[in-house]
Design a protein around this motif. Structure first.
Motif, short mmCIF file in Angstrom:
data_model
loop_
_atom_site.label_atom_id
_atom_site.label_comp_id
_atom_site.label_asym_id
_atom_site.label_seq_id
_atom_site.Cartn_x
_atom_site.Cartn_y
_atom_site.Cartn_z
N GLN A 154 29.43 40.76 40.90
CA GLN A 154 28.85 39.50 40.44
C GLN A 154 29.57 38.87 39.26
O GLN A 154 29.94 37.69 39.29
CB GLN A 154 27.38 39.73 40.08
N LEU A 155 29.77 39.62 38.18
CA LEU A 155 30.32 39.02 36.96
C LEU A 155 31.79 38.65 37.13
O LEU A 155 32.25 37.64 36.59
CB LEU A 155 30.12 39.96 35.78
N THR A 156 32.52 39.45 37.88
CA THR A 156 33.91 39.11 38.17
C THR A 156 33.97 37.82 38.98
O THR A 156 34.81 36.95 38.72
CB THR A 156 34.58 40.26 38.94
N LEU A 157 33.08 37.70 39.96
CA LEU A 157 33.05 36.50 40.78
C LEU A 157 32.63 35.28 39.96
O LEU A 157 33.18 34.17 40.14
CB LEU A 157 32.09 36.72 41.96
N MET A 158 31.68 35.45 39.04
CA MET A 158 31.31 34.34 38.16
C MET A 158 32.51 33.85 37.36
O MET A 158 32.71 32.64 37.19
CB MET A 158 30.19 34.76 37.21
N SER A 159 33.33 34.78 36.89
CA SER A 159 34.52 34.41 36.12
C SER A 159 35.49 33.63 36.99
O SER A 159 36.07 32.62 36.55
CB SER A 159 35.20 35.67 35.58
N PHE A 160 35.69 34.07 38.22
CA PHE A 160 36.58 33.38 39.14
C PHE A 160 36.10 31.96 39.41
O PHE A 160 36.88 31.00 39.35
CB PHE A 160 36.66 34.17 40.46
N ILE A 161 34.82 31.81 39.68
CA ILE A 161 34.25 30.50 39.98
C ILE A 161 34.29 29.59 38.76
O ILE A 161 34.51 28.37 38.87
CB ILE A 161 32.82 30.63 40.52
N ALA A 162 34.12 30.16 37.57
CA ALA A 162 34.22 29.36 36.35
C ALA A 162 35.58 28.67 36.26
O ALA A 162 35.68 27.51 35.83
CB ALA A 162 33.99 30.23 35.12
N GLY A 163 36.63 29.39 36.67
CA GLY A 163 37.97 28.82 36.60
C GLY A 163 38.29 27.83 37.70
O GLY A 163 39.30 27.13 37.62
N LYS A 164 37.43 27.76 38.73
CA LYS A 164 37.65 26.85 39.85
C LYS A 164 36.77 25.61 39.78
O LYS A 164 36.82 24.76 40.67
CB LYS A 164 37.38 27.57 41.17
N THR A 165 35.94 25.49 38.74
CA THR A 165 34.98 24.39 38.65
C THR A 165 35.01 23.80 37.25
O THR A 165 35.54 24.39 36.31
CB THR A 165 33.55 24.89 38.96
N GLU A 166 34.38 22.64 37.14
CA GLU A 166 34.29 21.96 35.84
C GLU A 166 32.86 21.70 35.40
O GLU A 166 32.58 21.65 34.21
CB GLU A 166 35.04 20.63 35.89
#
Length: 312
Positions: free
Chosen positions: A67-79
């Motif tokens: 979960q937390l790794t995926l949240m980090s990935f999505i943070a970098g793909k969105t604004e």
């Protein structure tokens, strides 16, 4: 009304390019938040009862991105999308490390983290990850929430508790959001309502399933109880966010032979359901568009944006 969606965490739609496409499209269509689920491992034998199916069988396939790794990935793909752990199983992770990771994601995303939190249901997974005893998971979760809040608001900070203690320390940087990222409590049980009243900035139940219908009358009664509990804690109920998670029954094969499920049928019928829940105090609806392929998931989301959102 704000609208949010579940992010795939397994299968072909959880590949990096597919995830990036999904959140980019969702952000452009005006969705508010993305919901990211939490499993770490799946024991090959599961006897624990899953709370959201009638039979108690878990519908997963044995794989999930962390979960937390995926949240980090999505943070970098969105604004703009808010990043919601939906829900984080609190006892699975060390509370100090978890608070630090969440604070880091909040800083690097510009203050977009919402901590959806729950106590968990899969006892075998608790054992596999070395979590505190399953039978004490409610008390452990409460203490972890207290630790999060201390680490995010105090400096220096220390804690002496039943399940965890640490001496004075600095935990910087703290989250961008002040006083801390919103905490939404998942679940619809009495303990979940008490936890929301004491620690939560929002309530985040699942409904509209056969196992947990959570129809408007039942939701109204639970909200009345939550108001009573929140005011007894000396807190303002009207400041809570009510975020309701539901499937979207928009496929012909999902429609029952007689009667109608909530959030099923023609666009106007689904929009009418949304308006009814909004009138009760729900301010964010979370729908499940996850499908076997990326194109089908995107088609379902686009139809919702085009045909339903304007009517709700």
């Amino acid at each position: 009304m704000r609208y949010s969606f579940y992010l795939p965490t397994r299968g072909d739609t959880a590949a990096p390019d597919a995830l990036a496409t999904l959140v980019s499209k969702a952000e452009g269509w005006g969705f508010t938040s993305v919901m990211i689920a939490d499993h770490i491992v799946f024991p090959t034998v599961i006897e624990s009862k899953y709370p959201y199916t009638v039979t108690g069988a878990f519908p997963g396939q044995g794989d999930a991105l962390e979960q937390l790794t995926l949240m980090s990935f999505i943070a970098g793909k969105t604004e703009r999308l808010r990043l919601v752990s939906s829900v984080m199983i609190l006892p699975y992770r060390n509370p100090v490390l978890t608070a630090k990771i969440l604070a880091t994601i909040d800083v690097l995303s510009g203050g977009r983290v919402t901590v959806g939190a729950g106590v968990g249901w899969l006892e075998e997974e608790f054992e596999a990850v070395g979590a505190p005893p399953f039978g004490r998971r409610g008390a452990v979760s409460d203490e972890w929430l207290r630790i999060f809040k201390k680490l995010w608001t105090e400096d220096p900070v220390e804690h002496a508790g039943e399940f965890y203690s640490f001496g004075p320390l600095h935990c910087q940087p703290q989250p961008v959001q002040r006083p801390h990222p919103p905490i939404w409590i998942g679940g619809h049980s009495k303990p979940a309502l008490r936890r929301t009243a004491r620690y939560g900035d929002g309530w985040h139940p699942v409904g509209a399933t056969a196992a947990v219908p959570l129809e408007p009358d039942d939701l109204r009664a639970k909200l009345d109880e939550l108001r009573r509990l929140t005011e007894a804690e000396g807190r303002d109920f009207d400041r809570l966010t009510i975020s309701y998670k539901a499937p979207l029954y928009d496929k012909p094969g999902e429609l029952p032979a007689s009667g109608r499920k909530r959030f099923a049928g023609a666009p106007e019928q689904i929009a009418a359901d949304i308006r009814e829940f909004e009138a009760l105090g729900v301010s964010e609806m979370v729908f499940d568009f996850r499908s076997p392929t990326l194109s089908e998931s995107l088609d379902r989301m686009e139809r919702f944006v085009r045909d339903i959102m304007p009517l709700a």
